[in-house]
Scaffold this motif. Structure first.
Motif, mmCIF file in Angstrom:
data_model
loop_
_atom_site.group_PDB
_atom_site.id
_atom_site.type_symbol
_atom_site.label_atom_id
_atom_site.label_comp_id
_atom_site.label_asym_id
_atom_site.label_seq_id
_atom_site.Cartn_x
_atom_site.Cartn_y
_atom_site.Cartn_z
ATOM 1 N N ASP A 177 18.544 -13.086 -60.026
ATOM 2 C CA ASP A 177 18.220 -12.117 -58.981
ATOM 3 C C ASP A 177 19.500 -11.630 -58.336
ATOM 4 O O ASP A 177 20.304 -12.439 -57.856
ATOM 5 N N LEU A 178 19.679 -10.309 -58.319
ATOM 6 C CA LEU A 178 20.819 -9.695 -57.633
ATOM 7 C C LEU A 178 20.303 -8.709 -56.595
ATOM 8 O O LEU A 178 19.250 -8.089 -56.790
ATOM 9 N N MET A 179 21.059 -8.551 -55.496
ATOM 10 C CA MET A 179 20.711 -7.566 -54.485
ATOM 11 C C MET A 179 21.835 -6.546 -54.370
ATOM 12 O O MET A 179 22.998 -6.866 -54.627
ATOM 13 N N TYR A 180 21.470 -5.334 -53.991
ATOM 14 C CA TYR A 180 22.481 -4.304 -53.755
ATOM 15 C C TYR A 180 22.153 -3.607 -52.436
ATOM 16 O O TYR A 180 21.082 -3.815 -51.851
ATOM 17 N N GLY A 181 23.080 -2.783 -51.971
ATOM 18 C CA GLY A 181 22.917 -2.188 -50.646
ATOM 19 C C GLY A 181 23.131 -3.231 -49.565
ATOM 20 O O GLY A 181 22.494 -3.190 -48.511
ATOM 21 N N LEU A 182 24.054 -4.168 -49.833
ATOM 22 C CA LEU A 182 24.316 -5.275 -48.907
ATOM 23 C C LEU A 182 25.190 -4.808 -47.745
ATOM 24 O O LEU A 182 25.810 -3.741 -47.805
ATOM 25 N N PRO A 183 25.254 -5.588 -46.665
ATOM 26 C CA PRO A 183 26.064 -5.192 -45.509
ATOM 27 C C PRO A 183 27.493 -4.809 -45.897
ATOM 28 O O PRO A 183 28.202 -5.585 -46.531
ATOM 29 N N LYS A 184 27.864 -3.565 -45.560
ATOM 30 C CA LYS A 184 29.213 -3.033 -45.798
ATOM 31 C C LYS A 184 29.612 -3.059 -47.277
ATOM 32 O O LYS A 184 30.805 -3.024 -47.603
ATOM 33 N N PRO A 223 22.009 -5.534 -39.741
ATOM 34 C CA PRO A 223 23.430 -5.467 -40.100
ATOM 35 C C PRO A 223 23.811 -4.030 -40.440
ATOM 36 O O PRO A 223 22.943 -3.159 -40.574
ATOM 37 N N GLN A 224 25.084 -3.796 -40.601
ATOM 38 C CA GLN A 224 25.564 -2.460 -40.978
ATOM 39 C C GLN A 224 25.417 -2.299 -42.488
ATOM 40 O O GLN A 224 26.167 -2.879 -43.264
ATOM 41 N N LEU A 225 24.450 -1.497 -42.893
ATOM 42 C CA LEU A 225 24.170 -1.299 -44.311
ATOM 43 C C LEU A 225 24.781 0.016 -44.794
ATOM 44 O O LEU A 225 25.028 0.928 -44.000
ATOM 45 N N PRO A 226 25.033 0.141 -46.092
ATOM 46 C CA PRO A 226 25.527 1.409 -46.637
ATOM 47 C C PRO A 226 24.531 2.536 -46.366
ATOM 48 O O PRO A 226 23.332 2.292 -46.176
ATOM 49 N N SER A 227 25.022 3.782 -46.363
ATOM 50 C CA SER A 227 24.144 4.937 -46.173
ATOM 51 C C SER A 227 23.235 5.101 -47.390
ATOM 52 O O SER A 227 23.465 4.503 -48.447
ATOM 53 N N ASP A 228 22.200 5.918 -47.247
ATOM 54 C CA ASP A 228 21.280 6.167 -48.364
ATOM 55 C C ASP A 228 22.039 6.728 -49.575
ATOM 56 O O ASP A 228 21.760 6.351 -50.719
ATOM 57 N N ASP A 229 22.968 7.627 -49.327
ATOM 58 C CA ASP A 229 23.746 8.207 -50.429
ATOM 59 C C ASP A 229 24.586 7.135 -51.122
ATOM 60 O O ASP A 229 24.714 7.131 -52.364
ATOM 61 N N GLU A 230 25.176 6.241 -50.335
ATOM 62 C CA GLU A 230 25.986 5.159 -50.917
ATOM 63 C C GLU A 230 25.113 4.202 -51.722
ATOM 64 O O GLU A 230 25.511 3.739 -52.805
ATOM 65 N N VAL A 231 23.918 3.893 -51.211
ATOM 66 C CA VAL A 231 22.992 3.018 -51.938
ATOM 67 C C VAL A 231 22.567 3.672 -53.251
ATOM 68 O O VAL A 231 22.504 3.006 -54.292
ATOM 69 N N ASP A 232 22.283 4.972 -53.217
ATOM 70 C CA ASP A 232 21.910 5.685 -54.445
ATOM 71 C C ASP A 232 23.048 5.635 -55.473
ATOM 72 O O ASP A 232 22.806 5.454 -56.674
ATOM 73 N N ALA A 233 24.269 5.774 -55.005
ATOM 74 C CA ALA A 233 25.421 5.742 -55.914
ATOM 75 C C ALA A 233 25.581 4.357 -56.538
ATOM 76 O O ALA A 233 25.871 4.225 -57.733
ATOM 77 N N ILE A 234 25.388 3.317 -55.728
ATOM 78 C CA ILE A 234 25.450 1.947 -56.249
ATOM 79 C C ILE A 234 24.375 1.736 -57.305
ATOM 80 O O ILE A 234 24.631 1.184 -58.387
ATOM 81 N N PHE A 235 23.164 2.192 -57.008
ATOM 82 C CA PHE A 235 22.054 2.022 -57.946
ATOM 83 C C PHE A 235 22.352 2.719 -59.274
ATOM 84 O O PHE A 235 22.219 2.118 -60.347
ATOM 85 N N GLU A 236 22.753 3.975 -59.215
ATOM 86 C CA GLU A 236 23.019 4.737 -60.443
ATOM 87 C C GLU A 236 24.141 4.095 -61.253
ATOM 88 O O GLU A 236 24.060 3.987 -62.480
ATOM 89 N N GLN A 237 25.187 3.661 -60.570
ATOM 90 C CA GLN A 237 26.322 3.019 -61.247
ATOM 91 C C GLN A 237 25.880 1.751 -61.967
ATOM 92 O O GLN A 237 26.194 1.530 -63.144
#
Length: 395
Positions: A177-184, A223-237
């Protein structure tokens, strides 16, 4: 024959049956967790919970379900939590032996146990394997110490890697199990986590977006989470990394090498049946003329007391109304990237396809559903806006 009455369920065959067992304790409650988990009590005993009492309650709970499943074979078992790896190997063996003595378990059934990297020991995992566990799901979440600390995990990156190495020595199938969109979390840090996970070549990976669920510590103190755009970029990558490494995305959050999909979870998503035993466990059982859902007492003490005093821990047992079945079916099946054959709808709900014809047309018009009439399958746009697609099938 299938009834043409949209207000009456008529199943021509019962779906596959699985068993879910809930273990409600963990060493530490994570700030993002909204599952039914309770921190173990220090000083109670070495384990922090009464293992023998809980196993006895589980076995008695299973026995209450036997009249509902006579003659049916159980195809998979999933032991979730909480942290089931806190059980002793001896306790696990006792539980699985009791299950085999009471149900018709498929000889090569997939038997999964969730495990926390912080509670993994080589000798203990060997004992679990000997007891019959053949698949382990490790809650890694991240390999970076800073992120693990922010998530309130009890393990560090080195322990995560060691746990994977130990698990792969003892089990034919291991999920991470991995998580993304983690704090900062940065794009580079997210990539490093996936690349580290891929280096172990486990047959299955789960990839979840951290969300702030109600009634959790993070919901009250976000917590301070990445923006929606940053989360989308992480997901696509990271999806691109997984696909290039030979993993197929077969469900919203699940990726597997060829023929390594989780059979138990596939049963959920295909609207199969499952018995749920343990504190807070949910179940779904079908009959020729109805489909039912059950819920158990949530708190482990209340659950065990109910089993001991009443011989039953159900707090809810209801028949699913026919009008609610289309949404329940679509809520699950549309999570699968390949969807399901169209005739599965009638097979699993006992309703004619005509009850959702208007919703199907709307979904196709919005380009959210594949227009192939033999398949109920979300388009890439539909997978991206899955909630919008599923909502079309609400009553």
């Amino acid at each position: 024959m299938l009834s043409s009455n949209p207000n009456k369920v008529s199943l021509t065959a019962l779906p596959p049956l699985a068993l879910y067992i809930h273990f409600p304790w963990c060493e530490k409650k994570c700030p993002y967790c909204d599952f039914n988990s309770h921190q173990i009590k220090e000083g109670m005993n070495k384990a922090g919970f009464d293992e023998a009492r809980y196993i006895k309650a589980l076995i008695a709970d299973l026995e209450t379900e036997l009249p509902n499943i006579w003659g049916r074979q159980v195809h998979s078992i999933f032991i979730g939590g909480g942290t089931p790896s806190l059980l002793s190997a001896e306790g696990m063996d006792q539980l699985l032996c009791a299950i085999r003595a009471r149900v018709n378990l498929e000889p090569d059934a997939e038997i999964t146990m969730e495990a926390n990297p912080g509670s993994v020991e080589a000798e203990k995992l060997a004992g679990f394997a000997k007891a019959g566990i053949n698949r382990v799901s490790l809650g890694i979440q991240s390999f970076q110490d800073e992120q693990l600390k922010a998530l309130g995990r009890i393990h560090n990156g080195a322990e995560a890697k060691r746990a994977i190495e130990i698990a792969m020595q003892h089990f034919k199938s291991v999920n991470l199990d991995l998580m993304y969109g983690l704090p900062k979390q940065s794009l580079e840090a997210a990539k490093a986590d996936v690349e580290m996970a891929l280096s172990f070549k486990t047959p299955h990976l789960s990839f979840y977006n951290l969300t702030l669920e109600p009634n959790t510590y993070f919901a009250n103190f976000p917590p301070q989470l990445p923006s929606d755009d940053e989360v989308d970029a992480i997901f696509e990558q990271n999806v691109d990394l997984l696909l290039k490494a030979g993993y197929k995305r077969y469900e919203v959050s699940a990726y597997a090498q060829k023929n390594q999909e989780c059979k138990h979870n596939l049963n959920y998503w295909r609207f199969g049946d499952y018995i749920g035993i343990g504190a807070g466990a949910h179940g779904k059982v079908s009959y020729p003329d109805r489909i039912t859902r059950q819920v158990r007492e949530r708190h482990p003490d209340a659950y065990m007391q109910a089993m001991e005093s009443k011989g039953n821990a159900l707090i809810e047992s209801k028949v699913i109304e026919p009008k609610d079945l289309p949404f329940e079916f679509m809520l699950n099946t549309l999570r699968l990237t390949d969807g399901v054959a169209t005739n599965t709808f009638s097979e699993r709900t006992g309703l004619p396809l005509s009850v959702i014809s208007q919703s199907l047309a709307q979904a196709c018009d919005k380009k959210l559903l594949d227009e192939n009439p033999s398949q109920l399958k979300a388009t890439p746009l539909g997978m991206r806006y899955l909630n919008n697609l599923q909502e079309l099938f609400l009553d």
